[in-house]
Design a protein around this motif. Structure first.
Motif, PDB file in Angstrom:
ATOM      1  N   LYS A  38      28.992  34.261  45.094  1.00  0.00           N
ATOM      2  CA  LYS A  38      28.701  34.468  43.717  1.00  0.00           C
ATOM      3  C   LYS A  38      29.529  34.470  42.925  1.00  0.00           C
ATOM      4  O   LYS A  38      29.285  34.298  41.595  1.00  0.00           O
ATOM      5  N   GLU A  39      30.870  35.084  43.198  1.00  0.00           N
ATOM      6  CA  GLU A  39      32.057  35.042  41.891  1.00  0.00           C
ATOM      7  C   GLU A  39      32.126  33.655  41.673  1.00  0.00           C
ATOM      8  O   GLU A  39      32.399  33.329  40.211  1.00  0.00           O
ATOM      9  N   ALA A  40      32.433  32.539  42.285  1.00  0.00           N
ATOM     10  CA  ALA A  40      32.513  31.180  42.060  1.00  0.00           C
ATOM     11  C   ALA A  40      31.361  30.868  41.275  1.00  0.00           C
ATOM     12  O   ALA A  40      31.727  30.027  40.149  1.00  0.00           O
ATOM     13  N   ARG A  41      30.220  31.123  41.540  1.00  0.00           N
ATOM     14  CA  ARG A  41      28.957  30.832  40.783  1.00  0.00           C
ATOM     15  C   ARG A  41      29.088  31.243  39.365  1.00  0.00           C
ATOM     16  O   ARG A  41      28.691  30.478  38.134  1.00  0.00           O
ATOM     17  N   HIS A  42      29.646  32.299  39.192  1.00  0.00           N
ATOM     18  CA  HIS A  42      29.569  33.030  37.788  1.00  0.00           C
ATOM     19  C   HIS A  42      30.752  32.902  36.944  1.00  0.00           C
ATOM     20  O   HIS A  42      31.072  33.760  36.194  1.00  0.00           O
ATOM     21  N   GLU A  43      31.757  31.942  37.315  1.00  0.00           N
ATOM     22  CA  GLU A  43      33.150  31.896  36.951  1.00  0.00           C
ATOM     23  C   GLU A  43      32.976  31.406  35.634  1.00  0.00           C
ATOM     24  O   GLU A  43      31.952  30.788  35.125  1.00  0.00           O
ATOM     25  N   ASP A  44      33.975  31.854  34.762  1.00  0.00           N
ATOM     26  CA  ASP A  44      33.881  31.634  33.159  1.00  0.00           C
ATOM     27  C   ASP A  44      34.501  30.161  33.000  1.00  0.00           C
ATOM     28  O   ASP A  44      35.085  29.614  33.693  1.00  0.00           O
TER      29      ASP A  44
END
Length: 417
Positions: free
Chosen positions: A103-109
């Motif tokens: 999830k963190e990778a998916r929402h990276e800036d």
């Protein structure tokens, strides 16, 4: 007393000898790469750049050809991904390993390849997505796959660049180069990091790729390399660009012509067009003004002057040096085996030879052309000396003939009353 017209002839002959001596002297100076003649003509004026820091390095030897604020700590932006990429290639047992996107990778800036949460991609695809298309989401997915979290991976990055590349003034806190006050590097450190990474053939292939198909769960398209030098600058081989508001424009580039590959690093340039203009100037300066020379082949020996009990030296690997174009360097081997090269740009250490003490190998050593140069001087000098001596003998002969003619005329001249 000798008649005046003979004195004039003798003066002319002596003047010719002096002119010939002067001509031979300057011809020899040019042949040896005298810094007042041939060397100066080969050296180009150093480029004037817009960026805050820059460096130009020879990839094979690590010789720095240009530096401006090379040790100044600045923000790297996406050139950080060079480190993430080489770690992934050297750490992974199998580049076909499947990586599950968090999830963190998916929402990276920032810049992304639009990975979906739960999507699976091979590690190889993610490295391409990160280095070619500069995907921050791909960088985070790689870091989590290798070390579980970005924080743990950042620790690996710092150890890696220090131990593998000797980067002593660099600190990473994330794998992508997103802004952080603690994430800093220098132009010199990035040049060493790039030099190390480009020795990996897979890495070299990836950063030299201009286009590659991409098929993802949410995005199917084509990866386009953001490095504008590829395909537009002769010999360009890589590597990576970057930008954030804090870092300005950053670029690590490489190009090869003949046997010489150069690595340029530019940090904090004011514009995107400006950084590429600066890099072209930097690379042009290196290729126009310098050349790569092989000093010794692997296994080649270097004898000291013939002295009883003196050691000899053997190169365990090829030894190269970068010198000003058209200049003949002075090569010296110190008693420790260190090979020192003196040029008009100064003294540099080119490598180290193995010291063979007397008695270890009693067989005679064959001297190479380079060794003959070291022992006897430049062969060109010997030829010039021969030519000069021939001219000197010829002129002495002319003087002698003139003297005989003078004696003959004097003998048959009527006496004065």
């Amino acid at each position: 007393m000798m008649p005046p017209h003979y004195l004039r002839c003798l003066s002319v002959v002596l003047l010719l000898i002096c002119c010939q001596l002067w001509s031979v002297h300057w011809t020899a100076a040019a042949a040896e790469g005298d810094p007042l003649t041939a060397a100066d003509e080969g050296l180009q004026a150093e480029p004037k750049l817009q960026a805050e820091a820059a460096i130009l390095m020879d990839a094979r030897t690590g010789t720095v050809l240009y530096a401006h604020n090379a040790d100044k700590p600045l923000y790297p932006a996406s050139i950080t991904k060079i480190v993430t990429g080489i770690i992934a290639l050297e750490t992974a047992a199998d580049l076909n390993s499947l990586v599950t996107v968090s999830k963190e990778a998916r929402h990276e800036d920032g810049t992304r390849v639009f990975l979906a949460e739960g999507e699976q991609q091979t590690l190889e695809n993610l490295v391409y997505g990160m280095l070619v298309n500069s995907g921050n989401d791909a960088a985070t997915a790689i870091a989590e796959f290798i070390d579980g979290t970005k924080e743990k991976f950042a620790e690996r990055m710092n150890t890696f660049v220090r131990d593998k590349a000797g980067a002593a003034q660099t600190n990473f806190v994330n794998p992508s180069g997103l802004p952080d006050p603690l994430q800093v590097t220098t132009a010199l450190d990035m040049a060493h990091i790039a030099q190390y990474a480009m020795k990996n053939e897979t890495f070299r292939t990836i950063v030299g790729t201009t286009k590659r198909p991409w098929k993802g769960a949410e995005w199917t398209s084509e990866l386009i390399n953001h490095n504008k030098l590829l395909g537009t600058y002769e010999g360009a081989t890589g590597i990576k660009n970057g930008f954030t508001n804090a870092s300005g424009f950053t670029l690590v580039a490489s190009a090869m012509r003949d046997e010489m590959e150069l690595i340029g690093v530019i940090l904090k340039a004011p514009t995107n067009n400006g950084i590429y203009a600066d890099m072209r100037k930097l690379l042009d300066y290196g290729f126009a003004g310098f050349e790569l020379k092989k000093l010794f082949d692997a296994g080649e020996s270097y004898p000291q002057p013939a002295e009883k009990g003196a050691p000899t030296f053997v190169a365990s690997e090829e030894i190269w040096a970068v010198t000003p174009r058209g200049e003949q360097p002075d090569i010296r081997v110190e008693p420790s085996g260190s090979v020192q090269v003196q040029t008009s740009k100064g003294m540099i250490a080119a490598g180290k030879m193995t010291v063979i003490e007397p008695g270890v190998n009693d067989e005679p050593l064959q001297m190479s052309g380079k060794q003959v140069y070291e022992e006897t001087g430049n062969p060109m000098n010997l030829w010039l000396i021969f030519v000069f001596m021939a001219w000197l003998v010829m002129n002495a002969f002319l003087v002698f003939i003139a003297y005989l003619r003078y004696r003959k005329k004097r003998k048959y001249r009527s006496p004065e009353w």
